[in-house]
Scaffold this motif. Structure first.
Motif, mmCIF file in Angstrom:
data_model
loop_
_atom_site.group_PDB
_atom_site.id
_atom_site.type_symbol
_atom_site.label_atom_id
_atom_site.label_comp_id
_atom_site.label_asym_id
_atom_site.label_seq_id
_atom_site.Cartn_x
_atom_site.Cartn_y
_atom_site.Cartn_z
ATOM 1 N N GLN A 73 -68.604 17.764 -87.280
ATOM 2 C CA GLN A 73 -68.987 16.432 -87.749
ATOM 3 C C GLN A 73 -68.388 15.339 -86.870
ATOM 4 O O GLN A 73 -68.991 14.286 -86.688
ATOM 5 C CB GLN A 73 -68.517 16.215 -89.176
ATOM 6 N N GLN A 95 -68.151 15.211 -83.784
ATOM 7 C CA GLN A 95 -68.952 15.030 -82.571
ATOM 8 C C GLN A 95 -70.338 14.460 -82.840
ATOM 9 O O GLN A 95 -71.081 14.171 -81.914
ATOM 10 C CB GLN A 95 -69.084 16.366 -81.829
ATOM 11 N N GLU A 96 -70.697 14.304 -84.117
ATOM 12 C CA GLU A 96 -72.009 13.727 -84.450
ATOM 13 C C GLU A 96 -72.056 12.265 -84.035
ATOM 14 O O GLU A 96 -71.075 11.551 -84.122
ATOM 15 C CB GLU A 96 -72.261 13.817 -85.961
ATOM 16 N N ARG A 97 -73.204 11.839 -83.573
ATOM 17 C CA ARG A 97 -73.392 10.457 -83.150
ATOM 18 C C ARG A 97 -74.223 9.729 -84.212
ATOM 19 O O ARG A 97 -75.257 10.220 -84.637
ATOM 20 C CB ARG A 97 -74.102 10.432 -81.805
ATOM 21 N N ILE A 98 -73.753 8.564 -84.606
ATOM 22 C CA ILE A 98 -74.440 7.736 -85.598
ATOM 23 C C ILE A 98 -75.105 6.575 -84.862
ATOM 24 O O ILE A 98 -74.460 5.874 -84.092
ATOM 25 C CB ILE A 98 -73.449 7.191 -86.639
ATOM 26 N N LEU A 105 -69.566 7.752 -82.361
ATOM 27 C CA LEU A 105 -69.214 9.049 -82.924
ATOM 28 C C LEU A 105 -68.756 8.889 -84.360
ATOM 29 O O LEU A 105 -68.197 7.860 -84.739
ATOM 30 C CB LEU A 105 -68.104 9.711 -82.096
ATOM 31 N N ARG A 106 -68.970 9.940 -85.149
ATOM 32 C CA ARG A 106 -68.563 9.902 -86.551
ATOM 33 C C ARG A 106 -67.044 9.766 -86.695
ATOM 34 O O ARG A 106 -66.539 9.293 -87.687
ATOM 35 C CB ARG A 106 -69.059 11.138 -87.288
#
Length: 129
Positions: free
Chosen positions: A25, A27-30, A63-64
């Protein structure tokens, strides 16, 4: 104490903290949606919004697990964030006809807003402690 029970429950909420650094999570991009102009926007405001949208098109989001995510995606960030819409009378009022006012008068308005903002921040910090 009921405040301690409420605080404990709040810390259990999924969005209280950022995800751990090693989690997928993190590394997730918002990518937030582009804002749209208000329905009653003037032509100048609409042009400004279009300009801001064109400048925002090449942004990759965040990034998250980052500073913007801390402010926008966590409960603590939502509590700590203070602000007012630009069209709020308490913001726009002191600067109405600023060109016709003296620099001293405008600086007094700014200082008053800063003092008020400090009162709000002190209240938030007392709440968090």
């Amino acid at each position: 104490c009921s405040h301690k029970k409420a605080a404990l429950e709040l810390t259990k909420h999924d969005s209280f903290l950022l995800p751990p650094p090693t989690s997928p999570q993190a590394q997730e991009r918002i990518t937030p949606p582009l804002p749209t102009p208000p329905a009653n926007a003037s032509s100048q405001q609409q042009r400004f919004f279009r300009m801001m949208q064109s400048l925002s098109q090449n942004r990759n989001g965040y990034l998250r697990r980052s500073g913007p995510a801390l402010e926008k995606e966590t409960v603590l960030g939502l509590v700590m964030r203070l602000g007012l819409p630009m069209d709020n009378p308490s913001v726009s009022g002191p600067f109405a006809n600023a060109a016709g006012r003296t620099l001293s008068d405008v600086n007094k308005s700014i200082d008053g807003m800063r003092r008020q903002w400090k009162v709000y921040l002190d209240g938030v910090y007392a709440f968090v402690r």
